[in-house]
Design a protein around this motif. Structure first.
Motif, short mmCIF file in Angstrom:
data_model
loop_
_atom_site.label_atom_id
_atom_site.label_comp_id
_atom_site.label_asym_id
_atom_site.label_seq_id
_atom_site.Cartn_x
_atom_site.Cartn_y
_atom_site.Cartn_z
N ARG A 83 0.72 -11.60 1.84
CA ARG A 83 -0.37 -12.43 1.34
C ARG A 83 -1.08 -13.15 2.48
NH1 ARG A 83 0.34 -16.52 -2.94
NH2 ARG A 83 2.18 -17.17 -1.78
N LEU A 87 -3.48 -9.27 3.78
CA LEU A 87 -4.66 -9.60 2.98
C LEU A 87 -5.82 -9.97 3.89
CD1 LEU A 87 -6.17 -10.30 0.37
CD2 LEU A 87 -5.01 -12.53 0.40
N HIS A 211 -8.65 -10.11 -6.99
CA HIS A 211 -7.62 -9.55 -7.84
C HIS A 211 -6.80 -8.49 -7.11
CE1 HIS A 211 -10.58 -11.18 -10.69
NE2 HIS A 211 -9.58 -11.31 -11.53
N SER A 212 -5.54 -8.39 -7.47
CA SER A 212 -4.67 -7.34 -6.95
C SER A 212 -4.95 -6.05 -7.71
CB SER A 212 -3.21 -7.72 -7.13
OG SER A 212 -2.87 -7.73 -8.51
N GLY A 213 -4.25 -4.99 -7.32
CA GLY A 213 -4.40 -3.72 -8.01
C GLY A 213 -4.01 -3.79 -9.47
N ARG A 214 -3.16 -4.76 -9.82
CA ARG A 214 -2.72 -4.91 -11.21
C ARG A 214 -3.55 -5.93 -11.97
NH1 ARG A 214 3.91 -4.87 -10.66
NH2 ARG A 214 4.08 -2.79 -9.69
N HIS A 216 -4.05 -9.13 -11.21
CA HIS A 216 -3.68 -10.53 -11.05
C HIS A 216 -4.54 -11.18 -9.95
CE1 HIS A 216 -0.31 -9.75 -13.63
NE2 HIS A 216 0.20 -8.88 -12.79
N ILE A 218 -4.82 -13.08 -6.82
CA ILE A 218 -3.87 -13.34 -5.73
C ILE A 218 -4.49 -14.18 -4.62
CG2 ILE A 218 -2.55 -11.23 -6.17
CD1 ILE A 218 -4.03 -10.01 -3.71
N SER A 247 -11.27 -6.97 -3.70
CA SER A 247 -10.35 -6.57 -4.77
C SER A 247 -10.26 -5.04 -4.87
CB SER A 247 -10.80 -7.15 -6.12
OG SER A 247 -10.83 -8.55 -6.09
N LEU A 250 -8.27 -3.72 -1.96
CA LEU A 250 -6.85 -3.98 -2.17
C LEU A 250 -6.25 -2.99 -3.16
CD1 LEU A 250 -6.78 -7.89 -2.40
CD2 LEU A 250 -5.62 -6.49 -0.68
N SER A 251 -6.99 -2.68 -4.22
CA SER A 251 -6.50 -1.74 -5.22
C SER A 251 -6.31 -0.36 -4.60
CB SER A 251 -7.48 -1.65 -6.39
OG SER A 251 -7.59 -2.90 -7.04
N ALA A 254 -3.16 -0.29 -2.42
CA ALA A 254 -1.87 -0.51 -3.08
C ALA A 254 -1.09 0.78 -3.26
CB ALA A 254 -2.12 -1.14 -4.45
#
Length: 254
Positions: A83, A87, A211-214, A216, A218, A247, A250-251, A254
């Motif tokens: 993080r 990131l 947002h994260s890949g899921r 959320h 972050i 985002s 990041l996705s 992941a």
């Protein structure tokens, strides 16, 4: 005091070592053994031994003036935090684009417990001065990034923050829990936050969630400008576009 007695009185060795490291901050970047002992509330004899071990590993460094400072090895380990450095590396190109387009301050932050931690800041060429620094902590209730992170934090975190003392930085800082809850609801609805003169009387920030890949939240990215120079709602699309781009990247990573 024997080492066994010291362990009983001040806690396990690891806990004492962490207490020693935690004594260093922006106001105490370099300290003598006695200063470390006083701040950590650990006997000087114990501090002497633990500091020697920390220095041998590279967590601390001893300067020519005999004072100790945080060592480069500690920074190298901290840079591995997903993080933090990971990131930051993904987000940096988008942060730089946002800074170049606006020539304003751009910030990236994550939540840790009931505080936020800034993991990147790019200063604009003629931007308003800010109180933040990379690695610095701040309250979640006042800054643009903090409001975004708090709005998307678990309910128990929100309750803890809003039920405790809320720091006031200026006459415009919102400290009423009910008002803050309404602000957090607006952040979730609109997808961005506005912090108007809540930290300093000359600054306004607009922030959006990453947002994260899921899915959320972050992290959060913000743009900090001089108060009164531009409408915050005109800045929101720029900040949201950068947040969405980070985002998506990041996705994909992941």
């Amino acid at each position: 005091m024997s080492d066994r007695e010291g362990a009983t009185a001040t806690g396990p060795v690891l806990a004492r070592a962490l207490r020693i490291l935690s004594t260093f901050d922006t106001d105490r970047r370099a300290m003598t053994l006695s200063e470390i002992s006083r701040q950590a509330e650990i006997p000087v004899s114990t501090v002497h031994r633990l500091v020697a071990e920390l220095a041998a590993w590279g967590a601390l460094e001893r300067g020519g003036d005999g004072r100790y400072r945080v060592g480069l090895r500690l920074w190298q380990v901290g840079a591995l935090a997903p993080r933090g450095q990971g990131l930051r590396e993904i987000a940096l190109p988008f942060l730089e684009d946002l800074s170049q387009i606006t020539r304003e301050n751009v910030q990236l932050a994550v939540r840790e417990g009931t505080e936020l931690v800034f993991i990147e800041r790019i200063a604009g060429s003629e931007a308003v001065p800010v109180l933040t620094r990379v690695g610095g902590r701040f309250a979640l209730t006042a800054t643009g990034v903090g409001l975004v992170l708090l709005a998307h934090a678990p309910t128990e975190v929100q309750d803890e923050v809003l039920s405790g003392p809320i720091d006031r930085y200026t006459e415009c800082t919102v400290t009423d829990p009910h008002s803050l809850r309404r602000m957090l609801a607006d952040v979730r609805t609109t997808g961005f936050s506005i912090s108007d003169r809540q930290v300093t009387m000359d600054a306004l920030s607009v922030a959006a969630p990453i947002h994260s890949g899921r899915g959320h939240v972050i992290a959060a990215v913000s743009l900090v400008v001089h108060h009164g120079t531009v409408s915050p709602h005109s800045l929101a699309p720029l900040v949201q576009t950068s947040a969405r781009a980070i985002s998506r990247t990041l996705s994909g990573a992941a």
